[in-house]
Design a protein around this motif. Sequence first.
Motif, PDB file in Angstrom:
ATOM      1  N   ILE A  78     -26.408 -32.997 -12.850  1.00 23.89           N
ATOM      2  CA  ILE A  78     -25.156 -32.442 -12.320  1.00 23.89           C
ATOM      3  C   ILE A  78     -24.855 -31.069 -12.936  1.00 23.89           C
ATOM      4  N   GLU A  79     -25.030 -30.962 -14.268  1.00 22.37           N
ATOM      5  CA  GLU A  79     -24.692 -29.694 -14.943  1.00 22.37           C
ATOM      6  C   GLU A  79     -25.477 -28.518 -14.369  1.00 22.37           C
ATOM      7  N   GLN A  80     -26.736 -28.768 -13.998  1.00 23.33           N
ATOM      8  CA  GLN A  80     -27.579 -27.718 -13.419  1.00 23.33           C
ATOM      9  C   GLN A  80     -27.397 -27.630 -11.895  1.00 23.33           C
ATOM     10  N   ALA A  81     -26.593 -28.521 -11.348  1.00 25.74           N
ATOM     11  CA  ALA A  81     -26.388 -28.602  -9.881  1.00 25.74           C
ATOM     12  C   ALA A  81     -27.715 -28.813  -9.159  1.00 25.74           C
ATOM     13  N   GLU A  82     -28.563 -29.660  -9.764  1.00 28.25           N
ATOM     14  CA  GLU A  82     -29.890 -29.899  -9.200  1.00 28.25           C
ATOM     15  C   GLU A  82     -30.132 -31.367  -8.878  1.00 28.25           C
ATOM     16  N   MET A  83     -30.790 -31.605  -7.751  1.00 32.23           N
ATOM     17  CA  MET A  83     -31.145 -32.965  -7.354  1.00 32.23           C
ATOM     18  C   MET A  83     -32.648 -33.021  -7.111  1.00 32.23           C
ATOM     19  N   SER A  84     -33.331 -33.990  -7.721  1.00 30.70           N
ATOM     20  CA  SER A  84     -34.765 -34.178  -7.488  1.00 30.70           C
ATOM     21  C   SER A  84     -34.952 -35.137  -6.324  1.00 30.70           C
ATOM     22  N   ILE A  94     -39.177 -22.561  -2.460  1.00 37.75           N
ATOM     23  CA  ILE A  94     -39.904 -22.681  -1.187  1.00 37.75           C
ATOM     24  C   ILE A  94     -38.990 -22.490   0.017  1.00 37.75           C
ATOM     25  N   TYR A  95     -37.668 -22.562  -0.184  1.00 30.79           N
ATOM     26  CA  TYR A  95     -36.746 -22.372   0.940  1.00 30.79           C
ATOM     27  C   TYR A  95     -35.373 -22.009   0.395  1.00 30.79           C
ATOM     28  N   SER A  96     -34.749 -21.002   1.018  1.00 24.86           N
ATOM     29  CA  SER A  96     -33.389 -20.654   0.602  1.00 24.86           C
ATOM     30  C   SER A  96     -32.456 -20.885   1.783  1.00 24.86           C
ATOM     31  N   GLY A  97     -31.590 -21.877   1.668  1.00 29.13           N
ATOM     32  CA  GLY A  97     -30.694 -22.236   2.771  1.00 29.13           C
ATOM     33  C   GLY A  97     -29.308 -21.655   2.586  1.00 29.13           C
ATOM     34  N   LYS A  98     -28.416 -21.993   3.510  1.00 29.60           N
ATOM     35  CA  LYS A  98     -27.057 -21.449   3.473  1.00 29.60           C
ATOM     36  C   LYS A  98     -26.279 -21.968   2.272  1.00 29.60           C
ATOM     37  N   THR A  99     -26.474 -23.256   1.944  1.00 28.48           N
ATOM     38  CA  THR A  99     -25.691 -23.835   0.853  1.00 28.48           C
ATOM     39  C   THR A  99     -26.568 -24.412  -0.251  1.00 28.48           C
ATOM     40  N   LYS A 100     -27.909 -24.290  -0.090  1.00 27.48           N
ATOM     41  CA  LYS A 100     -28.831 -24.880  -1.061  1.00 27.48           C
ATOM     42  C   LYS A 100     -30.135 -24.106  -1.114  1.00 27.48           C
ATOM     43  N   ASN A 118     -41.607 -28.666  -7.598  1.00 29.50           N
ATOM     44  CA  ASN A 118     -41.839 -28.900  -9.015  1.00 29.50           C
ATOM     45  C   ASN A 118     -42.826 -30.049  -9.149  1.00 29.50           C
ATOM     46  N   ASP A 119     -44.092 -29.740  -9.379  1.00 28.59           N
ATOM     47  CA  ASP A 119     -45.149 -30.764  -9.408  1.00 28.59           C
ATOM     48  C   ASP A 119     -45.120 -31.578  -8.112  1.00 28.59           C
ATOM     49  N   ASP A 120     -44.898 -32.901  -8.271  1.00 30.64           N
ATOM     50  CA  ASP A 120     -44.998 -33.778  -7.103  1.00 30.64           C
ATOM     51  C   ASP A 120     -43.662 -34.012  -6.394  1.00 30.64           C
ATOM     52  N   HIS A 121     -42.592 -33.328  -6.820  1.00 30.13           N
ATOM     53  CA  HIS A 121     -41.315 -33.533  -6.120  1.00 30.13           C
ATOM     54  C   HIS A 121     -40.633 -32.193  -5.843  1.00 30.13           C
ATOM     55  N   TYR A 122     -39.564 -32.268  -5.081  1.00 28.81           N
ATOM     56  CA  TYR A 122     -38.770 -31.070  -4.767  1.00 28.81           C
ATOM     57  C   TYR A 122     -37.467 -31.111  -5.558  1.00 28.81           C
ATOM     58  N   VAL A 123     -36.915 -29.935  -5.799  1.00 30.98           N
ATOM     59  CA  VAL A 123     -35.605 -29.861  -6.459  1.00 30.98           C
ATOM     60  C   VAL A 123     -34.652 -29.073  -5.560  1.00 30.98           C
ATOM     61  N   LEU A 124     -33.528 -29.704  -5.237  1.00 30.50           N
ATOM     62  CA  LEU A 124     -32.501 -29.007  -4.457  1.00 30.50           C
ATOM     63  C   LEU A 124     -31.468 -28.443  -5.415  1.00 30.50           C
ATOM     64  N   LYS A 125     -31.232 -27.136  -5.301  1.00 29.70           N
ATOM     65  CA  LYS A 125     -30.236 -26.489  -6.157  1.00 29.70           C
ATOM     66  C   LYS A 125     -29.003 -26.217  -5.296  1.00 29.70           C
ATOM     67  N   PHE A 126     -27.900 -26.871  -5.607  1.00 34.57           N
ATOM     68  CA  PHE A 126     -26.676 -26.729  -4.807  1.00 34.57           C
ATOM     69  C   PHE A 126     -25.959 -25.432  -5.165  1.00 34.57           C
ATOM     70  N   LYS A 127     -25.616 -24.629  -4.148  1.00 31.32           N
ATOM     71  CA  LYS A 127     -24.902 -23.369  -4.381  1.00 31.32           C
ATOM     72  C   LYS A 127     -23.398 -23.559  -4.239  1.00 31.32           C
ATOM     73  N   ASP A 128     -22.656 -22.548  -4.633  1.00 36.69           N
ATOM     74  CA  ASP A 128     -21.198 -22.611  -4.477  1.00 36.69           C
ATOM     75  C   ASP A 128     -20.751 -22.065  -3.127  1.00 36.69           C
ATOM     76  N   ASP A 129     -21.722 -21.781  -2.229  1.00 37.07           N
ATOM     77  CA  ASP A 129     -21.375 -21.263  -0.898  1.00 37.07           C
ATOM     78  C   ASP A 129     -21.120 -22.425   0.057  1.00 37.07           C
ATOM     79  N   VAL A 130     -20.137 -22.288   0.918  1.00 33.67           N
ATOM     80  CA  VAL A 130     -19.883 -23.315   1.928  1.00 33.67           C
ATOM     81  C   VAL A 130     -19.825 -22.649   3.310  1.00 33.67           C
ATOM     82  N   THR A 131     -20.138 -23.425   4.349  1.00 38.43           N
ATOM     83  CA  THR A 131     -20.156 -22.862   5.702  1.00 38.43           C
ATOM     84  C   THR A 131     -18.737 -22.698   6.244  1.00 38.43           C
ATOM     85  N   GLY A 132     -18.597 -21.697   7.102  1.00 38.53           N
ATOM     86  CA  GLY A 132     -17.288 -21.462   7.697  1.00 38.53           C
ATOM     87  C   GLY A 132     -17.260 -20.087   8.319  1.00 38.53           C
ATOM     88  N   GLU A 133     -16.083 -19.714   8.796  1.00 37.53           N
ATOM     89  CA  GLU A 133     -15.927 -18.381   9.367  1.00 37.53           C
ATOM     90  C   GLU A 133     -14.642 -17.760   8.871  1.00 37.53           C
TER      91      GLU A 133
END
Lengths: 227, 227
Positions: free
Chosen positions: B77-83, B4-10, B15-30
Amino acid sequence: MKLIYSGKTKDVYENDDHYVLKFKDDVTGENGVFDPGANSVGLTMEGAGKAGLRLTVFFFEKLKEAGIPTHYIDADIEQAEMSVRPASVFGEGLEVICRYRAVGSFLRRYGKYAKEGQPLDAFVEVTLKDDERQDPPISADALEMLGILDHEEYSRLKELTQNISGVVRDELAKKDIELYDIKLEFGRLDDGTIVLIDEISGGNMRAYQNDDYMEPLELEQMMLSSK
Amino acid sequence: MKLIYSGKTKDVYENDDHYVLKFKDDVTGENGVFDPGANSVGLTMEGAGKAGLRLTVFFFEKLKEAGIPTHYIDADIEQAEMSVRPASVFGEGLEVICRYRAVGSFLRRYGKYAKEGQPLDAFVEVTLKDDERQDPPISADALEMLGILDHEEYSRLKELTQNISGVVRDELAKKDIELYDIKLEFGRLDDGTIVLIDEISGGNMRAYQNDDYMEPLELEQMMLSSK
């Protein structure tokens, strides 16, 4: 008289127990175009100093009638000079802005949530006078933490700003002119009283008639004409 | 799961009644240098996602113990996912910053009144998430006028921010790490409760040990080591 400060549009002299503001013919802007929000002198217009002073006196007299404290004593229009009570500014100087429509820096910052020209309900914000950092906006909390102004003084400043801006707006409305926003400065007298300082002229407000922006000199002529 | 949303780092999935945040290996910076205040993805670091999630879970569990509401349910943690519980952000998203030392954008704005590294007393400020306008700071008055947050909600946000930041600061202090500032995000649950959302990892704070800035991965390793 001893020159104690030379500003972009005014010089300040000390004369015995009071200060004298000498209004210059320079106005702020960029590339020859007037902009009340600009930090540099953009152009020189003959008579701008006297016209600005005349309008300032007009408003300061109105504020006196309304019981709102200012630093104003009296003025010599021909010399483009205004005598004022000495007041110290907050920190190295603040600008207090009152907005009735979303234009200028407000729109540049909050354009995601506001449409150009959208009515605002006498919204007050404070910016630091700091050319190098483009006059950053600052919150009541930050002003207190940095020792510039405490929360009680902030509330007083906000109240005075809304009252003063209301007086200016009403006077403009009598000539069918609409005030979009206005920039004020305040100081503390020796006894701690917070008063309006500096000026109220075309140079520190955005005023429109029939959706047309009014240049400072035009506004001053219109406001001071007897029609 | 539906993205439902693709962010800079997540990325965020439903998923049914909750959301799942998938953490990426990208970090902010310049230009390949990490900067928690930056608006663009500056570099990709292998393992950054999982490490950020691990530290987030660590802090969210601490906050739960302290009775501070967050959107956290559980994590893989292994899937880098937080409900998490679904929450709606204020307007199109705010960042709430708590500062213990004057660095970063605070110093860029208020350098006339603050020295670099000067202690600040858990100073809270809010910025709009708006890449195009460089995340402008915004006052409680403006937030209310623009219909983003009322004054009561602002007070709650400020109180939560200081409490949460205090918990993080205390945990860092146990490892002799000093928190300079931290950036939090909040949302409303369906019942209107304001809760901390997003993450608390190295990517949204500035932490120092012996005057040395700690990179996010280094901070996460240090915080989660058993020593």
